[in-house]
Each structure stands twice: as C-alpha cells, then as structure tokens.
Design a protein around this motif. Structure first.
Motif, PDB file in Angstrom:
ATOM      1  N   MET A   1      12.474  -0.273 -20.073  1.00 18.74           N
ATOM      2  CA  MET A   1      11.804  -1.088 -21.078  1.00 18.74           C
ATOM      3  C   MET A   1      12.808  -1.568 -22.134  1.00 18.74           C
ATOM      4  SD  MET A   1       8.755  -2.078 -21.422  1.00 18.74           S
ATOM      5  CE  MET A   1       7.751  -2.842 -22.683  1.00 18.74           C
ATOM      6  N   THR A   2      13.655  -0.648 -22.571  1.00 15.37           N
ATOM      7  CA  THR A   2      14.675  -1.004 -23.559  1.00 15.37           C
ATOM      8  C   THR A   2      15.595  -2.086 -22.990  1.00 15.37           C
ATOM      9  OG1 THR A   2      14.611   1.320 -24.166  1.00 15.37           O
ATOM     10  CG2 THR A   2      16.385  -0.002 -25.115  1.00 15.37           C
ATOM     11  N   LEU A   3      16.019  -1.883 -21.747  1.00 16.71           N
ATOM     12  CA  LEU A   3      16.945  -2.818 -21.114  1.00 16.71           C
ATOM     13  C   LEU A   3      16.289  -4.178 -20.922  1.00 16.71           C
ATOM     14  CD1 LEU A   3      18.711  -0.491 -18.531  1.00 16.71           C
ATOM     15  CD2 LEU A   3      19.588  -1.361 -20.706  1.00 16.71           C
ATOM     16  N   THR A   4      15.019  -4.191 -20.615  1.00 14.85           N
ATOM     17  CA  THR A   4      14.316  -5.457 -20.452  1.00 14.85           C
ATOM     18  C   THR A   4      14.323  -6.228 -21.762  1.00 14.85           C
ATOM     19  OG1 THR A   4      12.878  -4.370 -18.856  1.00 14.85           O
ATOM     20  CG2 THR A   4      12.141  -6.492 -19.692  1.00 14.85           C
ATOM     21  N   ARG A   5      14.052  -5.504 -22.848  1.00 13.41           N
ATOM     22  CA  ARG A   5      14.051  -6.182 -24.150  1.00 13.41           C
ATOM     23  C   ARG A   5      15.435  -6.732 -24.481  1.00 13.41           C
ATOM     24  NH1 ARG A   5      10.582  -2.189 -27.232  1.00 13.41           N
ATOM     25  NH2 ARG A   5      12.603  -1.296 -27.644  1.00 13.41           N
ATOM     26  N   ARG A   6      16.460  -5.954 -24.135  1.00 15.45           N
ATOM     27  CA  ARG A   6      17.823  -6.414 -24.409  1.00 15.45           C
ATOM     28  C   ARG A   6      18.159  -7.629 -23.551  1.00 15.45           C
ATOM     29  NH1 ARG A   6      20.700  -0.686 -24.288  1.00 15.45           N
ATOM     30  NH2 ARG A   6      19.689   0.208 -26.116  1.00 15.45           N
ATOM     31  N   ALA A   7      17.740  -7.562 -22.286  1.00  8.86           N
ATOM     32  CA  ALA A   7      18.017  -8.684 -21.387  1.00  8.86           C
ATOM     33  C   ALA A   7      17.343  -9.960 -21.910  1.00  8.86           C
ATOM     34  CB  ALA A   7      17.526  -8.359 -19.989  1.00  8.86           C
ATOM     35  N   LEU A   8      16.105  -9.790 -22.346  1.00 10.07           N
ATOM     36  CA  LEU A   8      15.375 -10.958 -22.872  1.00 10.07           C
ATOM     37  C   LEU A   8      16.048 -11.488 -24.128  1.00 10.07           C
ATOM     38  CD1 LEU A   8      11.705  -9.790 -22.267  1.00 10.07           C
ATOM     39  CD2 LEU A   8      12.819 -11.800 -21.267  1.00 10.07           C
ATOM     40  N   ALA A   9      16.544 -10.563 -24.957  1.00 10.71           N
ATOM     41  CA  ALA A   9      17.249 -10.982 -26.165  1.00 10.71           C
ATOM     42  C   ALA A   9      18.489 -11.787 -25.791  1.00 10.71           C
ATOM     43  CB  ALA A   9      17.615  -9.770 -27.001  1.00 10.71           C
ATOM     44  N   ALA A  10      19.177 -11.332 -24.745  1.00 13.84           N
ATOM     45  CA  ALA A  10      20.373 -12.034 -24.284  1.00 13.84           C
ATOM     46  C   ALA A  10      20.035 -13.427 -23.769  1.00 13.84           C
ATOM     47  CB  ALA A  10      21.057 -11.213 -23.190  1.00 13.84           C
ATOM     48  N   GLU A  11      18.824 -13.596 -23.306  1.00 16.80           N
ATOM     49  CA  GLU A  11      18.364 -14.910 -22.818  1.00 16.80           C
ATOM     50  C   GLU A  11      17.665 -15.680 -23.931  1.00 16.80           C
ATOM     51  OE1 GLU A  11      18.691 -16.325 -19.798  1.00 16.80           O
ATOM     52  OE2 GLU A  11      19.701 -14.665 -18.797  1.00 16.80           O
ATOM     53  N   GLN A  12      17.962 -15.323 -25.166  1.00 15.05           N
ATOM     54  CA  GLN A  12      17.370 -15.964 -26.350  1.00 15.05           C
ATOM     55  C   GLN A  12      15.833 -15.868 -26.354  1.00 15.05           C
ATOM     56  OE1 GLN A  12      20.057 -18.032 -24.901  1.00 15.05           O
ATOM     57  NE2 GLN A  12      21.310 -16.829 -26.324  1.00 15.05           N
ATOM     58  N   ASN A  13      15.322 -14.792 -25.760  1.00 15.37           N
ATOM     59  CA  ASN A  13      13.871 -14.574 -25.727  1.00 15.37           C
ATOM     60  C   ASN A  13      13.108 -15.803 -25.247  1.00 15.37           C
ATOM     61  OD1 ASN A  13      13.524 -11.873 -26.394  1.00 15.37           O
ATOM     62  ND2 ASN A  13      13.911 -12.318 -28.565  1.00 15.37           N
ATOM     63  N   ALA A  14      13.673 -16.429 -24.221  1.00 16.50           N
ATOM     64  CA  ALA A  14      13.027 -17.623 -23.675  1.00 16.50           C
ATOM     65  C   ALA A  14      11.578 -17.311 -23.314  1.00 16.50           C
ATOM     66  CB  ALA A  14      13.790 -18.096 -22.440  1.00 16.50           C
ATOM     67  N   PHE A  15      10.686 -18.131 -23.830  1.00 14.36           N
ATOM     68  CA  PHE A  15       9.267 -17.859 -23.674  1.00 14.36           C
ATOM     69  C   PHE A  15       8.861 -17.720 -22.212  1.00 14.36           C
ATOM     70  CE2 PHE A  15       4.881 -19.361 -23.193  1.00 14.36           C
ATOM     71  CZ  PHE A  15       4.249 -18.372 -23.923  1.00 14.36           C
ATOM     72  N   THR A  16       9.465 -18.571 -21.385  1.00 10.14           N
ATOM     73  CA  THR A  16       9.075 -18.574 -19.969  1.00 10.14           C
ATOM     74  C   THR A  16       9.515 -17.319 -19.232  1.00 10.14           C
ATOM     75  OG1 THR A  16      11.098 -19.807 -19.608  1.00 10.14           O
ATOM     76  CG2 THR A  16       9.038 -21.070 -19.630  1.00 10.14           C
ATOM     77  N   LEU A  17      10.446 -16.578 -19.830  1.00 14.13           N
ATOM     78  CA  LEU A  17      10.950 -15.396 -19.132  1.00 14.13           C
ATOM     79  C   LEU A  17      10.138 -14.138 -19.431  1.00 14.13           C
ATOM     80  CD1 LEU A  17      14.818 -15.730 -19.437  1.00 14.13           C
ATOM     81  CD2 LEU A  17      13.352 -16.239 -17.490  1.00 14.13           C
ATOM     82  N   LEU A  18       9.389 -14.170 -20.572  1.00 12.18           N
ATOM     83  CA  LEU A  18       8.692 -12.946 -21.007  1.00 12.18           C
ATOM     84  C   LEU A  18       7.785 -12.389 -19.913  1.00 12.18           C
ATOM     85  CD1 LEU A  18       7.738 -13.809 -24.695  1.00 12.18           C
ATOM     86  CD2 LEU A  18       9.559 -12.308 -23.864  1.00 12.18           C
ATOM     87  N   VAL A  19       6.900 -13.248 -19.423  1.00 10.31           N
ATOM     88  CA  VAL A  19       5.918 -12.770 -18.454  1.00 10.31           C
ATOM     89  C   VAL A  19       6.568 -12.302 -17.152  1.00 10.31           C
ATOM     90  CG1 VAL A  19       3.996 -13.478 -16.995  1.00 10.31           C
ATOM     91  CG2 VAL A  19       3.953 -13.970 -19.443  1.00 10.31           C
ATOM     92  N   PRO A  20       7.477 -13.088 -16.562  1.00  7.67           N
ATOM     93  CA  PRO A  20       8.095 -12.590 -15.319  1.00  7.67           C
ATOM     94  C   PRO A  20       8.861 -11.287 -15.523  1.00  7.67           C
ATOM     95  CG  PRO A  20       8.519 -14.921 -15.608  1.00  7.67           C
ATOM     96  CD  PRO A  20       7.888 -14.447 -16.883  1.00  7.67           C
ATOM     97  N   PHE A  21       9.574 -11.160 -16.636  1.00  6.95           N
ATOM     98  CA  PHE A  21      10.365  -9.941 -16.832  1.00  6.95           C
ATOM     99  C   PHE A  21       9.470  -8.709 -16.987  1.00  6.95           C
ATOM    100  CE2 PHE A  21      15.057 -10.418 -17.590  1.00  6.95           C
ATOM    101  CZ  PHE A  21      15.152 -11.654 -16.948  1.00  6.95           C
ATOM    102  N   TYR A  22       8.507  -8.818 -17.888  1.00  4.79           N
ATOM    103  CA  TYR A  22       7.616  -7.663 -18.057  1.00  4.79           C
ATOM    104  C   TYR A  22       6.776  -7.454 -16.802  1.00  4.79           C
ATOM    105  CZ  TYR A  22       9.025  -7.119 -22.872  1.00  4.79           C
ATOM    106  OH  TYR A  22       9.758  -6.896 -23.988  1.00  4.79           O
ATOM    107  N   GLY A  23       6.453  -8.551 -16.133  1.00  5.49           N
ATOM    108  CA  GLY A  23       5.731  -8.448 -14.855  1.00  5.49           C
ATOM    109  C   GLY A  23       6.541  -7.648 -13.844  1.00  5.49           C
ATOM    110  N   PHE A  24       7.838  -7.889 -13.852  1.00  7.39           N
ATOM    111  CA  PHE A  24       8.704  -7.158 -12.925  1.00  7.39           C
ATOM    112  C   PHE A  24       8.697  -5.655 -13.238  1.00  7.39           C
ATOM    113  CE2 PHE A  24      12.999  -5.515 -11.888  1.00  7.39           C
ATOM    114  CZ  PHE A  24      12.887  -5.594 -10.512  1.00  7.39           C
ATOM    115  N   VAL A  25       8.723  -5.360 -14.542  1.00  7.45           N
ATOM    116  CA  VAL A  25       8.663  -3.945 -14.945  1.00  7.45           C
ATOM    117  C   VAL A  25       7.364  -3.318 -14.433  1.00  7.45           C
ATOM    118  CG1 VAL A  25       8.601  -2.343 -16.896  1.00  7.45           C
ATOM    119  CG2 VAL A  25      10.077  -4.368 -16.998  1.00  7.45           C
TER     120      VAL A  25
END
Lengths: 263, 296
Positions: B246-270
């Motif tokens: 979970m921590t790493l996902t948040r960091r990864a999303l931060a690295a991707e500038q928290n792109a809105f389109t990535l939130l759902v797929p990333f957390y979905g993957f988790v």
C-alpha cells in the motif's frame, strides 16, 4: 472450585489387610451433593469378589453418581468407599492404582474418535502403564477377539455400530486388567437389536468371575445375571435382595410402583 | 463410500427412486444451509466475475486516457515489480505475525483452561483485552512503545518498523487463536475427559493425547479464516510507515504525479492481488468446514 471437605484418612486398615473374604467394594454411608442438590443421602452397600450387582431405579435417583464415586470420577462429601480395602475418599488418593483396579464403561461409549479400535484398547496400557508395545498389542487383539470384534481392529469408532463401539469400550477397560468393572447404563443408547450383543459380552465376563456393578434398565437381564439387586430412589437404597426375591415380593411401595411400570 | 451414500439417501427421506436425485440435492443444500447459515454461498464464479470487473475497469481507464498520454497499462507494468515486491512483504508480515500469534495464542488458550485459577484468570483477561481492541490502535501502540534500536553490549541492533508491525499484528492474532483453542477444547464432549480419567490418564496426558488431537481438525478452519483476515489487515502497516504494498503504491502514484487516471487501476491492482491470495484460502476454509462438519 472450592475444595470439598474430605473424610479423615483411615489408618486402621491398610491395603494389605484386604483378603478376598472381605467385600471388594465397601460403600458406607456415602453422601454426595451437587451444590444444593443432594444426590446421595447415605448409601451403603458391599460387593464381594466375583459378585454381579445391579443397581436399578428411576432416573435422577443417583445410580450413575454412585458408580462414578467408586472410581473417584466424582468426589463425595461424607462417608467411605473402599476398593480392596483401600479408601477412595482421601486427599492423597493414588488414582492410578485405583483406576487400574476399577474399569468403567459409559452409556455414550466415549471411544477416542481419532484412534482405531485396536489403538483405543492399546492406548491406556501403553501410555499410562508404559507396558511393552508387543505385549499390549497381543493382549488387545485377544480382548477384541473376546468381545467378538476380530477383523475390526483397524476400524475407527465412527465406522462401527453402537453395539460394536460399546464392545470396544469394554475391551478398552479390560485392557487395564481391572478387578471390578462398572457399567453405567451401557445399553441405554443402543437399539434393541444391538443391546443383546453387548449383554452377551457382559454375561461372559460375569461367568468368568469378574466383579461387575451395573446400572441398568434391562430388568430381564438384571434378573438373569445379578447376584444382588439394589433399588435406589432419591439418593437412598430403598430395597435390595437377590433377584428372585426382589422381583417377586418387593415390599416397599416405591419399588412396587417402579417395577409395575417397567415390567 | 456406499455407506455414506446410503446415509445421504436416508436423510433425503424418500424411497421413491424418481425423487432420489432431487431429494439428495435438496438434502445437501439443507445441510449446507444449516452450516453456513443464511450467508450467500461463495462460488468460484463469483471470484471470476470480480476479477473480470477489475480488469474491465482498468481497461476503461485506459480507454479514457488520451492518445497523447502514456497508457495506463504501461504505467502499471512499469511499477508492477515494485508493487509485487511490496505484496511479498505483506505476505512475509502475515506469515510472521501468524507464527508468533499462533505460538503464543495456543499457550494462552491452554492457560484459559488451566486448573489454576490465577493462570486461568490472567489468560482470560489478556485474551479478552487484545481480542476486543482495534487492530490499528494496537499497531500504533506497539509502534510507539518499542524503541527503534536496541543496544546490547555496545552493539546497536536496529529494530525495524516492519518487525514492530509484525508484533503489533501478532497481538490480536494471539488473542483470537487463544479463543479458537479454548473453544475447540470446550467443544470436545465431556465424556472424553471422563473416559480418559477412568483409564488412569492424568490431566496432562488427556489433554495432549486425547483432547487436542481431536481439536486440531476443528481449529483449522477458523485458524485459516483468521489468517485471511490478518493478511488483509497487513496493509494497516502502511499507516505506520512500513514499506509494504500500500505504501509503495502511494509512492508510485506520487511519482506519476498522482495522475487521476492511474488511481483506480493501481488500487484495483492491489485489490486484485489480495483477492487472488485470500480468496482461495476462503474457499479452502469453507471446503474444510463442510468436510469436518460431516465427519464429527
């Protein structure tokens, strides 16, 4: 749990004093209460070696409790129980010695469900008495043959009928080499057809001279097998005598009423 | 097998051959209903549907991104090794918490059935305290109560966050295992104790040779259930800063500038990872429960 008040240790009759001419089980004025409910109100009876004694009476009259007192599964408040001269009702009771002498069979068989029939019979001599495995196994097979269960050694209790389970339970008790056997309504949970096979086994034991105490509702069997019958009601022995006498001329009104309902 | 089949037919309560297949099925269902109550029954198709939905979701997000932007799946694949590494960490924490919690919990559970009143009482108190405490609070408590390093004979031994988290999660596991053990021992009919006693087994021998071997079968399903719950709870460690998935996902999303389109797929993957791991456990637990229920 509060420690019950125990009777004073009796020193006048050490174990060595027991000889077969004295009662093998000597019950004197036994009182037992579960909380406020008094289950035994002064029961006395003697059993001689080789005797078969049947205890009958309505449910809740304390029959099963009385049997459980004899091998110290239940402690008593007052009175004395001696098995082969050894007082059972003492704080420093040698439970192992007592339970080697007294075998017990229960209404619900209580076999160990995770062990085979053979293992059920072998377990106590092996683990408690630490006897040699080969000897124990040989004797266990003999005992199973004796209760006519040859071929069922590897069966688990769940695969056996009630009557078969009960016979395994009898063999299991005998494996400890007891001098007295207690039977607590051993046929009450069985269907009429299998009752017989268990009774045949008990009769065989009795004929071999095993001292047996039975709590039973099988009046016909009691009449046939018993040397002495005790009728209990409300924690007291109301009437007793040899079966012929007991069944023909019961004196006490409670006995009469009970017998009229049962017979 | 034939004996069991016959028993089944008996339960179905009909002698008419025509009715037998249906009656048998109904009897089966009734038995299962008694077992799982009115809970909806899990089936593997439920899992498949859920997995399909998540993939579809990710695909929709992909479709929503403009052609100019990098694809959602590209980003996900790029970060996947790191995220899976984090997931491995979650599994590690769950294993260790479960091992510690089980070991201590079994001892505590046996303490609860001790004949010594002080042992029984204190085991009961500890069990109840940790069983009725929120997991997250316990985690915080352990986190801040324990030092980040030990000094033993001048050597500094670091005490990393994730070990503290493991201990924090082991506490509620311990309490629940304690109750599972106590409950299983209590569920063995008292006749087993009585007959063992009459065969001269002492209490210790009775417990370890006769009672506990019968309990293990009864304990496995709730124990596995607890493990699945624990695994899902390991993400709580992200709140106290452990680098798990979970921590790493948040960091990864931060690295991707928290792109809105990535939130759902990333957390979905988790979600999908946890689902793929925990669902088979739940299925297997259910299977064991059914199986053992029939036998005992």
């Amino acid at each position: 749990m509060a420690q019950p008040v125990l009777a004073k240790e009796t020193v006048d009759q050490p174990e060595a004093a027991w000889t077969p001419d004295r009662p093998i089980v000597e019950i004197t004025d036994v009182h037992k209460a579960f909380g406020p409910v008094e289950v035994l109100k002064g029961v006395s009876l003697d059993v001689m070696k080789g005797d078969v004694v049947c205890i009958i009476g309505p449910s809740g009259s304390g029959k099963s409790t009385l049997l459980r007192c004899i091998n110290a599964l239940v402690d008593i408040q007052k009175g004395s129980i001696r098995v082969e001269g050894q007082e059972v009702h003492v704080p420093k009771l040698d439970k192992l010695a007592l339970r080697k002498k007294v075998g017990m069979v229960f209404q619900q068989y209580n076999l160990f469900p995770h062990k085979t029939a053979l293992d059920n019979v072998m377990m106590a001599p092996l683990k408690v008495l630490k006897q040699d495995r080969r000897d124990v196994e040989g004797r266990a097979r003999e005992l199973l043959a004796k209760v006519r269960l040859t071929g069922k050694e590897a069966s688990y209790p769940g695969e056996l009928s009630g009557g078969q389970q009960q016979r395994v339970a009898i063999a299991r008790s005998l494996a400890m080499g007891p001098d007295v056997m207690l039977f607590d309504e051993v046929t009450a949970a069985l269907d009429p057809e299998t009752v017989k096979e268990v009774l045949v086994t008990i009769r065989q034991l009795a004929e071999e001279g095993m001292t047996c105490m039975l709590v039973t509702h099988e009046m016909g069997f009691a009449r046939e097998i018993a040397d002495h019958i005790y009728f209990t009601d409300h924690g007291r022995i109301v009437e007793h005598g040899p079966p012929a006498e007991f069944f023909q001329n019961a004196q006490d009104p409670r006995t009469k009423e009970f017998l009229s309902q049962i017979l | 097998m034939s004996a069991r089949r016959r028993m089944r037919l008996d339960n179905a309560g009909t002698d008419l051959p025509v009715l037998l297949p249906g009656a048998e099925r109904l009897a089966d269902r009734a038995r299962r209903d008694r077992l799982v109550g009115t809970m909806p029954r899990l089936h593997w198709t439920h899992g498949a549907v859920l997995a399909g939905l998540i993939v579809l979701w990710a695909g929709m997000a992909e479709a929503q991104t403009g052609a100019a932007e990098p694809g959602v799946f590209d980003a996900l694949f790029r970060w996947m090794p790191l995220l899976l590494e984090g997931f491995g960490f979650n599994i590690l924490i769950s294993f260790m918490s479960m091992a510690i919690g089980t070991a201590v919990g079994v001892a505590l559970g046996l303490g609860q059935i001790s004949l010594l009143a002080p042992v029984r009482g204190s085991s009961w108190l500890v069990t109840q305290f940790f069983r009725n405490a929120p997991w997250l609070v316990l985690l915080f408590f352990v986190m801040f109560m324990m030092p980040f390093e030990f000094v033993v004979f001048g050597t500094v031994i670091p005490f990393p966050d994730w070990i503290k988290a493991t201990i924090g999660l082991a506490l509620p596991v311990m309490a629940n295992v304690s109750e599972i053990v106590r409950g299983a021992v209590m569920s063995v009919p008292s006749g087993q104790w009585e007959s063992s006693e009459s065969l001269a087994f002492n209490r210790r021998q009775t417990l370890f040779m006769i009672i506990l071997p019968q309990c293990i079968k009864r304990m496995i399903p709730p124990w596995m259930n607890l493990y699945a719950i624990l695994t899902m709870a390991t993400v709580l460690a992200s709140i106290v800063g452990v680098s798990e998935m979970m921590t790493l996902t948040r960091r990864a999303l931060a690295a991707e500038q928290n792109a809105f389109t990535l939130l759902v797929p990333f957390y979905g993957f988790v979600l999908l990872c946890f689902f793929a791991y925990c669902y088979p456990i739940a299925r297997f637990t259910l299977y064991l429960e059914r199986r053992y229920h029939v036998i005992t």
